[in-house]
Scaffold this motif. Structure first.
Motif, mmCIF file in Angstrom:
data_model
loop_
_atom_site.group_PDB
_atom_site.id
_atom_site.type_symbol
_atom_site.label_atom_id
_atom_site.label_comp_id
_atom_site.label_asym_id
_atom_site.label_seq_id
_atom_site.Cartn_x
_atom_site.Cartn_y
_atom_site.Cartn_z
ATOM 1 N N THR A 22 44.474 18.718 -51.016
ATOM 2 C CA THR A 22 44.359 17.542 -51.896
ATOM 3 C C THR A 22 45.623 17.360 -52.739
ATOM 4 O OG1 THR A 22 43.183 18.875 -53.548
ATOM 5 C CG2 THR A 22 41.836 17.550 -52.053
ATOM 6 N N ALA A 23 46.483 18.391 -52.785
ATOM 7 C CA ALA A 23 47.716 18.286 -53.578
ATOM 8 C C ALA A 23 48.889 17.717 -52.778
ATOM 9 C CB ALA A 23 48.095 19.659 -54.127
ATOM 10 N N LEU A 24 48.669 17.473 -51.479
ATOM 11 C CA LEU A 24 49.755 16.971 -50.628
ATOM 12 C C LEU A 24 49.953 15.476 -50.842
ATOM 13 C CD1 LEU A 24 48.658 18.776 -47.327
ATOM 14 C CD2 LEU A 24 50.401 19.545 -48.957
ATOM 15 N N LEU A 25 51.208 15.068 -50.953
ATOM 16 C CA LEU A 25 51.533 13.644 -51.093
ATOM 17 C C LEU A 25 52.416 13.214 -49.923
ATOM 18 C CD1 LEU A 25 52.339 13.257 -54.926
ATOM 19 C CD2 LEU A 25 50.300 12.452 -53.697
ATOM 20 N N PRO A 26 52.436 11.918 -49.619
ATOM 21 C CA PRO A 26 53.291 11.425 -48.531
ATOM 22 C C PRO A 26 54.732 11.920 -48.685
ATOM 23 C CG PRO A 26 51.886 9.661 -49.326
ATOM 24 C CD PRO A 26 51.639 10.839 -50.224
ATOM 25 N N GLY A 27 55.294 12.384 -47.589
ATOM 26 C CA GLY A 27 56.661 12.904 -47.614
ATOM 27 C C GLY A 27 56.705 14.417 -47.727
ATOM 28 N N ASP A 28 55.607 15.019 -48.194
ATOM 29 C CA ASP A 28 55.546 16.479 -48.319
ATOM 30 C C ASP A 28 55.431 17.136 -46.943
ATOM 31 O OD1 ASP A 28 55.625 16.205 -51.059
ATOM 32 O OD2 ASP A 28 53.554 16.844 -51.417
ATOM 33 N N ALA A 29 55.687 18.451 -46.927
ATOM 34 C CA ALA A 29 55.479 19.234 -45.715
ATOM 35 C C ALA A 29 54.596 20.420 -46.056
ATOM 36 C CB ALA A 29 56.823 19.718 -45.176
ATOM 37 N N LEU A 30 53.774 20.826 -45.106
ATOM 38 C CA LEU A 30 52.936 22.013 -45.277
ATOM 39 C C LEU A 30 53.338 23.041 -44.230
ATOM 40 C CD1 LEU A 30 50.479 23.530 -46.522
ATOM 41 C CD2 LEU A 30 49.027 22.330 -44.869
ATOM 42 N N LEU A 31 53.724 24.241 -44.702
ATOM 43 C CA LEU A 31 54.055 25.334 -43.790
ATOM 44 C C LEU A 31 52.981 26.406 -43.923
ATOM 45 C CD1 LEU A 31 55.939 26.916 -41.866
ATOM 46 C CD2 LEU A 31 57.127 27.764 -43.902
ATOM 47 N N ILE A 32 52.333 26.693 -42.811
ATOM 48 C CA ILE A 32 51.219 27.634 -42.819
ATOM 49 C C ILE A 32 51.727 28.990 -42.347
ATOM 50 C CG2 ILE A 32 48.900 28.039 -41.913
ATOM 51 C CD1 ILE A 32 48.816 24.887 -41.537
ATOM 52 N N ILE A 33 51.557 30.011 -43.194
ATOM 53 C CA ILE A 33 52.154 31.324 -42.914
ATOM 54 C C ILE A 33 51.093 32.425 -42.983
ATOM 55 C CG2 ILE A 33 54.378 30.563 -43.864
ATOM 56 C CD1 ILE A 33 53.825 32.329 -46.322
ATOM 57 N N GLU A 34 51.507 33.614 -42.568
ATOM 58 C CA GLU A 34 50.663 34.822 -42.652
ATOM 59 C C GLU A 34 49.251 34.520 -42.144
ATOM 60 O OE1 GLU A 34 51.370 36.135 -46.751
ATOM 61 O OE2 GLU A 34 53.461 36.585 -46.304
ATOM 62 N N GLY A 35 48.222 34.972 -42.876
ATOM 63 C CA GLY A 35 46.854 34.771 -42.408
ATOM 64 C C GLY A 35 46.434 33.316 -42.363
ATOM 65 N N GLY A 36 47.217 32.449 -42.968
ATOM 66 C CA GLY A 36 46.913 31.019 -42.964
ATOM 67 C C GLY A 36 46.914 30.415 -41.572
ATOM 68 N N VAL A 37 47.652 31.066 -40.637
ATOM 69 C CA VAL A 37 47.828 30.476 -39.308
ATOM 70 C C VAL A 37 46.525 30.394 -38.500
ATOM 71 C CG1 VAL A 37 50.289 31.051 -39.143
ATOM 72 C CG2 VAL A 37 48.568 32.663 -38.267
ATOM 73 N N TYR A 38 45.468 31.081 -38.972
ATOM 74 C CA TYR A 38 44.175 30.911 -38.292
ATOM 75 C C TYR A 38 43.666 29.477 -38.402
ATOM 76 C CZ TYR A 38 43.930 35.886 -37.387
ATOM 77 O OH TYR A 38 44.207 37.144 -36.916
ATOM 78 N N ALA A 39 44.305 28.677 -39.255
ATOM 79 C CA ALA A 39 43.983 27.252 -39.335
ATOM 80 C C ALA A 39 44.184 26.572 -37.973
ATOM 81 C CB ALA A 39 44.851 26.567 -40.390
ATOM 82 N N ALA A 40 45.070 27.147 -37.149
ATOM 83 C CA ALA A 40 45.374 26.552 -35.839
ATOM 84 C C ALA A 40 44.138 26.509 -34.950
ATOM 85 C CB ALA A 40 46.496 27.338 -35.149
ATOM 86 N N THR A 41 43.242 27.489 -35.130
ATOM 87 C CA THR A 41 42.071 27.558 -34.256
ATOM 88 C C THR A 41 40.776 27.234 -35.000
ATOM 89 O OG1 THR A 41 42.045 29.933 -34.684
ATOM 90 C CG2 THR A 41 43.066 29.207 -32.628
ATOM 91 N N HIS A 42 40.904 26.741 -36.219
ATOM 92 C CA HIS A 42 39.736 26.385 -37.019
ATOM 93 C C HIS A 42 39.470 24.892 -36.814
ATOM 94 C CE1 HIS A 42 37.309 25.558 -40.637
ATOM 95 N NE2 HIS A 42 37.033 26.849 -40.646
ATOM 96 N N THR A 43 38.383 24.575 -36.116
ATOM 97 C CA THR A 43 38.191 23.182 -35.683
ATOM 98 C C THR A 43 38.227 22.175 -36.838
ATOM 99 O OG1 THR A 43 35.856 23.743 -35.618
ATOM 100 C CG2 THR A 43 36.996 23.582 -33.509
ATOM 101 N N VAL A 44 37.532 22.489 -37.936
ATOM 102 C CA VAL A 44 37.459 21.528 -39.051
ATOM 103 C C VAL A 44 38.830 21.319 -39.691
ATOM 104 C CG1 VAL A 44 36.390 21.001 -41.272
ATOM 105 C CG2 VAL A 44 35.054 22.135 -39.477
ATOM 106 N N ILE A 45 39.483 22.435 -40.041
ATOM 107 C CA ILE A 45 40.791 22.334 -40.714
ATOM 108 C C ILE A 45 41.837 21.719 -39.778
ATOM 109 C CG2 ILE A 45 42.728 23.702 -41.620
ATOM 110 C CD1 ILE A 45 40.612 23.533 -43.687
ATOM 111 N N ALA A 46 41.823 22.147 -38.508
ATOM 112 C CA ALA A 46 42.812 21.627 -37.557
ATOM 113 C C ALA A 46 42.708 20.106 -37.451
ATOM 114 C CB ALA A 46 42.627 22.279 -36.191
ATOM 115 N N GLU A 47 41.480 19.606 -37.434
ATOM 116 C CA GLU A 47 41.312 18.151 -37.352
ATOM 117 C C GLU A 47 41.745 17.472 -38.652
ATOM 118 O OE1 GLU A 47 37.600 16.716 -35.893
ATOM 119 O OE2 GLU A 47 38.013 14.671 -36.605
ATOM 120 N N GLN A 48 41.382 18.109 -39.772
ATOM 121 C CA GLN A 48 41.779 17.573 -41.079
ATOM 122 C C GLN A 48 43.307 17.465 -41.169
ATOM 123 O OE1 GLN A 48 39.987 19.961 -44.196
ATOM 124 N NE2 GLN A 48 41.120 18.826 -45.760
ATOM 125 N N LEU A 49 43.996 18.488 -40.687
ATOM 126 C CA LEU A 49 45.459 18.481 -40.729
ATOM 127 C C LEU A 49 46.020 17.373 -39.838
ATOM 128 C CD1 LEU A 49 46.236 22.324 -40.618
ATOM 129 C CD2 LEU A 49 46.304 20.804 -42.609
#
Lengths: 99, 130, 120
Positions: A22-49
């Motif tokens: 919710t803190a992301l604004l247009p033009g920003d970038a999100l880099l997912i690191i360490e244990g965060g990378v499980y977002a790649a296989t998390h259906t809800v978050i992956a779609e949200q992204l």
């Protein structure tokens, strides 16, 4: 004055992920690191992204490889290496870390 | 571009200090400078010379030490966070009447002011969290 | 050089770990360096400002007392993420000092408007 956000916790930390996304604004970038990378296989978050407009999503390669993960075919995100992490930090005015 | 790095995650129970190490290495390889690396919270254990991981495992103390020597990095360990956790150099050990010490150059104990100064001076302050 | 504005985002509840205390120490030091510091409490952090805290039995410093000293360090911009406060049933009249509720959009804008953002 755009921001590079990093996040290092898996999607199971849902309040953290909610605060971060919710803190992301247009033009920003999100880099997912360490244990965060499980977002790649998390259906809800992956779609949200995938549905974030004008925000680029990146996964750190070393952390993806370490965990044996891949982006799904329909993902709009990209996998970046450590050098590109530095480039992203330079391209944006500041770095905010979510952990 | 001038970077500073704040490491906040546990030295031995998080990836924090190692992700920060790879980032720092790549910052330097890209031709940028690092003003300071600041160890805070549980990351201060990185500064302990007494950590002795198995030979085939990552030695985070050694990695940072070698990078610091190669590039003359300013490695600052928060003194309050360190003393509380039993990480101290010879001078602090004497001051607190302890029989031994476990931290030495290139790791340097100093105050939180060094973090504020880094925030002011640097173009980017990047946190590697707990 | 123009002075950098710092935003400290606190996300952890007090006492269970050192994050809240360590974040406050960063805030006080940065303010002592003359940096304009804003404080934002999100996630589990709003309870940090409750005036009812009595940590004597667990032998910890009363973090509410430290918070009440923030205005003396010129830290007067104190914000609480409204949804987080609501979840924990934290209301403004229970706090040791005046604070302002902000919503998620405000938070995104605050992050963009500060030069340095540190989270704890």
């Amino acid at each position: 004055m755009t921001t590079l956000h990093t996040i290092n916790k898996p999607p199971s930390d849902s309040t953290l992920w909610h605060s971060c996304t919710t803190a992301l604004l247009p033009g920003d970038a999100l880099l997912i690191i360490e244990g965060g990378v499980y977002a790649a296989t998390h259906t809800v978050i992956a779609e949200q992204l995938n549905n974030l407009d004008d925000i680029t999503i990146h996964f750190l390669c070393a952390d993806m490889e370490a965990r044996g993960l891949h982006l799904s075919d329909n993902s709009k995100a990209c996998v970046v290496d450590d050098q590109q992490f530095v480039s992203l930090a330079c391209q944006h005015a500041k770095v905010v870390s979510w952990f | 571009m001038l970077f500073s790095i704040l490491i906040y995650g546990s030295a031995h129970n998080s990836q924090s200090a190692h992700t920060a190490y790879r980032f720092a290495d790549n910052v330097l390889n890209a031709g940028h400078q690092i003003h300071r690396v600041f160890f805070y919270g549980d990351s201060v254990h990185t500064a302990s010379v007494l950590s002795a991981p198995p030979r085939d495992e990552q030695n985070i103390h050694q990695l940072w030490k070698e990078l610091a020597h190669a590039h003359k990095l300013d490695l600052v360990v928060c003194i309050a966070a360190a003393l509380k956790r039993g990480v101290m150099d010879e001078a602090e050990a004497k001051r607190h009447e302890k029989a031994s010490f476990n931290s030495q150059a290139p790791y340097e104990l100093s105050g939180l002011g060094q973090l504020s100064e880094a925030a002011i001076i640097s173009d980017r302050l990047v946190t590697f969290g707990a | 050089m123009q002075q950098k504005k710092i935003l400290l985002i606190l996300s952890r509840a007090p006492y269970g770990d050192a994050h809240a205390k360590e974040a406050l120490d960063v805030a006080l030091t940065a303010a002592a360096f003359g940096l304009p510091v804003s404080l934002l409490l999100t996630q589990d952090a709003p309870s940090l400002l409750l005036s009812s805290q009595q940590p004597q039995q667990i032998q910890q410093k009363n973090l509410a007392s430290i918070c009440s000293a923030l205005p003396m360090y010129d830290i007067e911009n104190i914000y609480i993420e409204a949804l987080a406060a609501q979840t924990q049933q934290v209301t403004l009249d229970q706090l040791v000092l005046p604070a302002e509720f902000v919503n998620e959009t405000d938070v995104a804008v605050m992050i963009r408007n500060h030069d340095v953002v540190l989270r704890f």
